[in-house]
Enzyme design. Structure first.
Site, PDB file in Angstrom:
ATOM      1  N   ARG A  93     -45.783   6.052  -7.556  1.00  0.00           N
ATOM      2  CA  ARG A  93     -46.937   5.207  -7.860  1.00  0.00           C
ATOM      3  C   ARG A  93     -47.234   4.312  -6.664  1.00  0.00           C
ATOM      4  O   ARG A  93     -46.314   3.840  -5.992  1.00  0.00           O
ATOM      5  CB  ARG A  93     -46.644   4.315  -9.066  1.00  0.00           C
ATOM      6  CG  ARG A  93     -46.623   5.051 -10.383  1.00  0.00           C
ATOM      7  CD  ARG A  93     -46.504   4.098 -11.556  1.00  0.00           C
ATOM      8  NE  ARG A  93     -45.198   3.476 -11.645  1.00  0.00           N
ATOM      9  CZ  ARG A  93     -44.901   2.252 -11.242  1.00  0.00           C
ATOM     10  NH1 ARG A  93     -45.842   1.480 -10.734  1.00  0.00           N
ATOM     11  NH2 ARG A  93     -43.687   1.772 -11.353  1.00  0.00           N
ATOM     12  N   TYR A 243     -49.740  12.706  -7.910  1.00  0.00           N
ATOM     13  CA  TYR A 243     -48.391  12.565  -8.457  1.00  0.00           C
ATOM     14  C   TYR A 243     -48.271  11.485  -9.531  1.00  0.00           C
ATOM     15  O   TYR A 243     -48.846  10.397  -9.410  1.00  0.00           O
ATOM     16  CB  TYR A 243     -47.418  12.246  -7.311  1.00  0.00           C
ATOM     17  CG  TYR A 243     -45.958  12.338  -7.707  1.00  0.00           C
ATOM     18  CD1 TYR A 243     -45.485  13.426  -8.427  1.00  0.00           C
ATOM     19  CD2 TYR A 243     -45.057  11.344  -7.371  1.00  0.00           C
ATOM     20  CE1 TYR A 243     -44.151  13.510  -8.792  1.00  0.00           C
ATOM     21  CE2 TYR A 243     -43.715  11.424  -7.722  1.00  0.00           C
ATOM     22  CZ  TYR A 243     -43.276  12.516  -8.438  1.00  0.00           C
ATOM     23  OH  TYR A 243     -41.950  12.607  -8.805  1.00  0.00           O
ATOM     24  N   LYS A 252     -49.432   5.375 -17.298  1.00  0.00           N
ATOM     25  CA  LYS A 252     -49.479   3.947 -16.955  1.00  0.00           C
ATOM     26  C   LYS A 252     -50.916   3.412 -17.002  1.00  0.00           C
ATOM     27  O   LYS A 252     -51.153   2.282 -17.425  1.00  0.00           O
ATOM     28  CB  LYS A 252     -48.885   3.735 -15.570  1.00  0.00           C
ATOM     29  CG  LYS A 252     -47.477   4.277 -15.402  1.00  0.00           C
ATOM     30  CD  LYS A 252     -46.493   3.616 -16.314  1.00  0.00           C
ATOM     31  CE  LYS A 252     -45.066   4.033 -15.995  1.00  0.00           C
ATOM     32  NZ  LYS A 252     -44.110   3.404 -16.884  1.00  0.00           N
ATOM     33  N   HIS A 272     -44.414  -1.707 -22.086  1.00  0.00           N
ATOM     34  CA  HIS A 272     -43.569  -0.803 -21.293  1.00  0.00           C
ATOM     35  C   HIS A 272     -42.178  -0.786 -21.928  1.00  0.00           C
ATOM     36  O   HIS A 272     -41.246  -1.396 -21.413  1.00  0.00           O
ATOM     37  CB  HIS A 272     -43.536  -1.341 -19.853  1.00  0.00           C
ATOM     38  CG  HIS A 272     -42.924  -0.426 -18.852  1.00  0.00           C
ATOM     39  ND1 HIS A 272     -42.411  -0.868 -17.651  1.00  0.00           N
ATOM     40  CD2 HIS A 272     -42.751   0.922 -18.845  1.00  0.00           C
ATOM     41  CE1 HIS A 272     -41.950   0.157 -16.958  1.00  0.00           C
ATOM     42  NE2 HIS A 272     -42.133   1.250 -17.661  1.00  0.00           N
ATOM     43  N   SER A 294     -38.976  -0.377 -14.252  1.00  0.00           N
ATOM     44  CA  SER A 294     -38.853   1.044 -13.903  1.00  0.00           C
ATOM     45  C   SER A 294     -37.456   1.362 -13.364  1.00  0.00           C
ATOM     46  O   SER A 294     -36.891   0.594 -12.592  1.00  0.00           O
ATOM     47  CB  SER A 294     -39.872   1.395 -12.821  1.00  0.00           C
ATOM     48  OG  SER A 294     -41.143   1.032 -13.251  1.00  0.00           O
ATOM     49  N   CYS A 296     -34.475   1.450 -14.660  1.00  0.00           N
ATOM     50  CA  CYS A 296     -33.315   0.635 -15.059  1.00  0.00           C
ATOM     51  C   CYS A 296     -32.525   1.350 -16.143  1.00  0.00           C
ATOM     52  O   CYS A 296     -31.712   0.734 -16.823  1.00  0.00           O
ATOM     53  CB  CYS A 296     -33.766  -0.698 -15.634  1.00  0.00           C
ATOM     54  SG  CYS A 296     -33.976  -1.981 -14.429  1.00  0.00           S
ATOM     55  N   GLY A 297     -32.824   2.619 -16.379  1.00  0.00           N
ATOM     56  CA  GLY A 297     -32.059   3.355 -17.376  1.00  0.00           C
ATOM     57  C   GLY A 297     -32.715   3.376 -18.746  1.00  0.00           C
ATOM     58  O   GLY A 297     -32.028   3.518 -19.755  1.00  0.00           O
ATOM     59  N   LYS A 298     -34.033   3.250 -18.805  1.00  0.00           N
ATOM     60  CA  LYS A 298     -34.691   3.290 -20.120  1.00  0.00           C
ATOM     61  C   LYS A 298     -34.487   4.638 -20.793  1.00  0.00           C
ATOM     62  O   LYS A 298     -34.202   4.713 -21.979  1.00  0.00           O
ATOM     63  CB  LYS A 298     -36.208   3.045 -19.975  1.00  0.00           C
ATOM     64  CG  LYS A 298     -36.546   1.622 -19.716  1.00  0.00           C
ATOM     65  CD  LYS A 298     -37.737   1.074 -20.518  1.00  0.00           C
ATOM     66  CE  LYS A 298     -39.024   1.849 -20.453  1.00  0.00           C
ATOM     67  NZ  LYS A 298     -39.690   1.689 -19.154  1.00  0.00           N
ATOM     68  N   ASN A 300     -32.117   6.768 -20.323  1.00  0.00           N
ATOM     69  CA  ASN A 300     -30.714   6.915 -20.741  1.00  0.00           C
ATOM     70  C   ASN A 300     -30.445   6.148 -22.039  1.00  0.00           C
ATOM     71  O   ASN A 300     -29.773   6.655 -22.946  1.00  0.00           O
ATOM     72  CB  ASN A 300     -29.765   6.393 -19.655  1.00  0.00           C
ATOM     73  CG  ASN A 300     -29.769   7.273 -18.422  1.00  0.00           C
ATOM     74  OD1 ASN A 300     -30.299   8.388 -18.452  1.00  0.00           O
ATOM     75  ND2 ASN A 300     -29.208   6.777 -17.348  1.00  0.00           N
ATOM     76  N   ASP A 319     -40.603   5.272 -22.741  1.00  0.00           N
ATOM     77  CA  ASP A 319     -41.309   4.506 -21.701  1.00  0.00           C
ATOM     78  C   ASP A 319     -42.360   3.525 -22.239  1.00  0.00           C
ATOM     79  O   ASP A 319     -42.510   2.454 -21.681  1.00  0.00           O
ATOM     80  CB  ASP A 319     -41.975   5.487 -20.725  1.00  0.00           C
ATOM     81  CG  ASP A 319     -42.385   4.825 -19.418  1.00  0.00           C
ATOM     82  OD1 ASP A 319     -41.634   3.972 -18.923  1.00  0.00           O
ATOM     83  OD2 ASP A 319     -43.461   5.159 -18.894  1.00  0.00           O
ATOM     84  N   ARG A 412     -38.706  13.769 -10.340  1.00  0.00           N
ATOM     85  CA  ARG A 412     -38.900  13.641 -11.791  1.00  0.00           C
ATOM     86  C   ARG A 412     -38.765  14.962 -12.533  1.00  0.00           C
ATOM     87  O   ARG A 412     -38.994  16.034 -11.973  1.00  0.00           O
ATOM     88  CB  ARG A 412     -40.319  13.123 -12.058  1.00  0.00           C
ATOM     89  CG  ARG A 412     -40.628  11.776 -11.442  1.00  0.00           C
ATOM     90  CD  ARG A 412     -40.068  10.657 -12.279  1.00  0.00           C
ATOM     91  NE  ARG A 412     -40.344   9.344 -11.726  1.00  0.00           N
ATOM     92  CZ  ARG A 412     -40.575   8.262 -12.453  1.00  0.00           C
ATOM     93  NH1 ARG A 412     -40.578   8.333 -13.764  1.00  0.00           N
ATOM     94  NH2 ARG A 412     -40.775   7.098 -11.882  1.00  0.00           N
TER      95      ARG A 412
HETATM   96  C1  OXD Z   1     -42.219   3.810 -14.167  1.00  0.00           C
HETATM   97  C2  OXD Z   1     -42.209   5.126 -14.805  1.00  0.00           C
HETATM   98  O1  OXD Z   1     -42.444   3.726 -12.966  1.00  0.00           O
HETATM   99  O2  OXD Z   1     -41.947   5.176 -16.005  1.00  0.00           O
HETATM  100  O3  OXD Z   1     -42.005   2.821 -14.867  1.00  0.00           O
HETATM  101  O4  OXD Z   1     -42.480   6.121 -14.136  1.00  0.00           O
HETATM  102 MN    MN Z   2     -41.976   3.267 -16.926  1.00  0.00          MN
END
Ligand code: OXD
Ligand code: MN
Length: 634
Positions: A93, A243, A252, A272, A294, A296-298, A300, A319, A412
């Site tokens: 991004r 991308y 987003k 988010h 972003s 941080c292990g969301k 997981n 997400d 990704r």
């Molecule tokens: C982010 C994503 O960047 O989920 O937060 O891709």
């Molecule tokens: Mn995200």
């Protein structure tokens, strides 16, 4: 108006079955969609228009076309999996080129003091946007097909769902939107009934014939990237990048930036946040939503395999959460997405076995490494079997120990959520799942305890506003620093952060019955200052913290299993089950609250709020900061 010839390509083998004059296109499209498509076609001048139906045959054709153009290759080791390698200038991004266009700057961002740059979004004036648009979009799809993607964010029949139509000249985007959203005819039927939709216009910015060769067969125009949002008219115009969040506009751009503004107007929340369901050994289930910056292990956490016997976690989303109060005043959440666009490096059987199972088929991998036996590889996976060699994300031979990574740090997987072995049975429920707790968190190497609960809703809003985290690879930040990332929404606010805080605070005073969720903060990433090692094992062991949160949600009294601290309620001694951790974890260090650290934190927050939010900071948030300052005084 000139009569532009458009091939309206519908599935009938691969034949073009209609060539029409733009002025009369296309009788099959609902009038509002036709008008949008006509405007986009007049501006971008594609050679063809393909209205996406979402059928499996159509998607097969899209992949075949992508393969022919060299944009993806098949990964024979798995079922229907694909590898894309981007132009190395198009890998994440681009926050620096992401703007919100509103009449007044203050509609988008608080005006920072002292000439500082806002860290809470970027505003562009309507006049500058018009100029930027004219420099980019006219003729930008020449020679290419413009795909028209009707899509739904959320289950198509959910009262919380919203629709969009994305026009794009990228077939890779069509394939990815097919995973990440509900795309195609069912949505078009809704639009035909007059449903509203967000207008999303996307171009790679590389009309044909090309003026310069492509890199990696990946069309993009990095010098001209602009991701623009017009929240007043519910429009997104994205140029130059193919991308991720720059181009999959449902994610987003729509589900956070535009949706947060719609949510403010309509009285709900677009956040988010992951959503998970957790069930205790007695079969009682609760749902929580959690916001982390972003990478941080969301993903997981959303798919966690609890290390504690008898507990189960099920995943609703990894997400984004859209949350609305129901008639009983309970906050109900849906995951507006249909897939996971997860960071690959670090994902493994150890860190996220359920993600590994999810991605075994029907998955698009981008910028990961490749194995000589037709599979994928990235940092964090076991070394490949003897005899199997590796190719890096640039397409060059690579071996373990090489100086550069094999997979790009922001590489990704894009994979259908429905394939997740622990997808929640209610993940597609029309009314959403009831949320009992909201969890904020971040990567905080020092000072911030493993978990605490806010004293009340207002304090919880302050905790969200005060979030900070170490920077990540999902955007273009270099190096490690502790960034402010309020509500993990810093790159995703669709309107002024001060108004956003007021919107959150206002939930408490909404009319009618209201059962507000409890608000918590967690930090899995505290380090031992001496060794630099993480103090908490993380992953499946995080269930121990979720257990305490679970217990606090059903508590009979304020102090149940908890004690007051300077930051909020923390678990009373022994309230976090550490059985089975083998005494290896230093709970004292995890819950240590050094006053000097918190005094410094208060100072940082005061400077940040005053410089970045200024007069737009709601008084209640300032009062919470004062109260924290009082509590941490020597
Ligand atoms: C982010 C994503 O960047 O989920 O937060 O891709
Ligand atoms: Mn995200």
């Amino acid at each position: 108006m000139s009569c532009l010839l458009l091939g309206v390509l519908r599935r009938s083998g691969t034949a073009v079955v209609g060539v029409r004059c733009l002025a009369s296109i296309p009788s099959t499209l609902p009038p509002a969609v036709a008008e949008f498509v006509k405007g986009a076609a007049e501006e971008c001048k594609p050679a063809n228009i393909h209205v996406v139906t979402g059928s499996p045959e159509e998607l097969q054709d899209i992949y075949a076309g992508l393969q022919k153009e060299g944009m993806v290759k098949k990964l024979p080791k798995y079922e229907n999996c694909w590898l894309a390698r981007t132009d190395p200038r198009d890998v994440a991004r681009v926050e620096s080129k992401t703007v919100i266009v509103t009449k007044q700057e203050r509609d988008t961002i608080p005006i920072p003091s002292g000439g500082a740059k806002s860290q809470l979004g970027s505003w562009m004036s309507e006049a500058d946007f018009q100029k930027a648009r004219e420099e980019r979009f006219p003729g930008c799809m020449a020679g290419r097909t413009m795909y028209v993607i009707p899509f739904s964010m959320g289950p198509v029949n959910s009262s919380l769902a919203k629709f969009g139509v994305q026009v794009t000249d990228s077939p890779y985007v069509v394939a990815s939107m097919g995973v990440m959203t509900r795309m195609g005819s069912a949505v078009m039927d809704k639009l035909a009934q007059g449903a509203e939709f967000v207008r999303c216009q996307h171009s790679l910015g590389r009309p044909l014939p090309l003026k310069a060769p492509l890199v990696n067969s990946w069309p993009c125009n990095p010098e001209k990237v602009l991701i623009s949002h017009l929240p007043d008219s519910r429009q997104i115009l994205s140029f130059g990048s193919g991308y991720g969040g720059n181009s999959l506009l449902g994610k987003k751009c729509f589900a956070l930036r535009i949706a947060s503004r719609i949510a403010k107007d309509e009285g709900w929340l677009a956040e988010h946040m992951l959503i998970l369901g957790i069930t205790n050994p007695r079969g009682v289930k609760r749902y929580v939503a959690a916001a982390f910056p972003s990478a941080c292990g969301k993903t997981n956490l959303a798919m966690m395999k609890p290390a504690m016997p008898g507990w189960t976690v099920e995943c609703v989303g990894d997400d984004i959460a859209w949350m609305k109060f129901d008639s009983q005043g309970k906050l109900r959440a849906i995951n507006p997405e249909n897939g996971f666009f997860g960071v690959a490096p670090g994902t493994s059987v150890k860190t996220n076995p359920h993600a590994m199972a999810t991605i075994a088929k029907n998955t698009v991998f981008t910028n990961v490494g490749e194995t000589s036996d037709g599979g994928v590889w990235w940092e964090g996976l076991d070394a490949p079997a003897p005899g199997v060699t590796l190719t890096d994300w640039h397409g060059k031979a690579w071996k373990i120990g090489d100086a550069t990574p094999c997979a790009h740090p922001n590489s990704r997987f894009c994979t259908p959520a429905g394939q997740c072995p622990i997808i929640d049975p209610l993940w597609e429920s029309d009314e959403g799942v009831p949320i009992d707790a909201i969890i904020f968190g971040g990567r905080r190497p020092e000072g911030v305890p493993l978990v605490y609960e806010s004293f009340n809703w207002r304090h919880g809003v302050f905790v969200g506003a005060a979030m900070r985290s170490e920077t990540t690879a999902a955007a273009e930040h270099k190096g490690k620093s502790i960034m402010h990332d309020p509500f993990a929404m810093r790159p995703f606010f669709g309107y002024n952060f001060g108004d956003y805080l007021a919107h959150w605070l206002g939930m408490e005073a909404r009319p009618g019955p209201t059962q507000l969720p409890k608000i918590f903060h967690v930090n899995w990433f505290r380090k031992d200052p001496a060794s630099g090692a993480f103090l908490w094992p993380g992953f499946g062991e995080n269930a121990r913290v979720l257990e305490w949160i679970f217990r606090r949600c059903g508590r009979q009294s304020e102090a149940e299993a908890a004690k007051r601290s300077i930051v909020g309620w923390v678990p009373e001694d022994g309230a976090i089950d550490t059985q089975g951790l083998g005494g290896k974890v230093d709970m004292g260090a995890l819950f240590d609250l050094p006053k000097a650290f918190w005094q410094k934190e208060v100072g940082e927050l005061r400077a940040y709020f005053s410089q970045q939010v200024g007069a737009d900071l709601p008084a209640q948030v300032g009062e919470e900061l004062n109260a924290l300052e009082e509590r941490v005084r020597d």
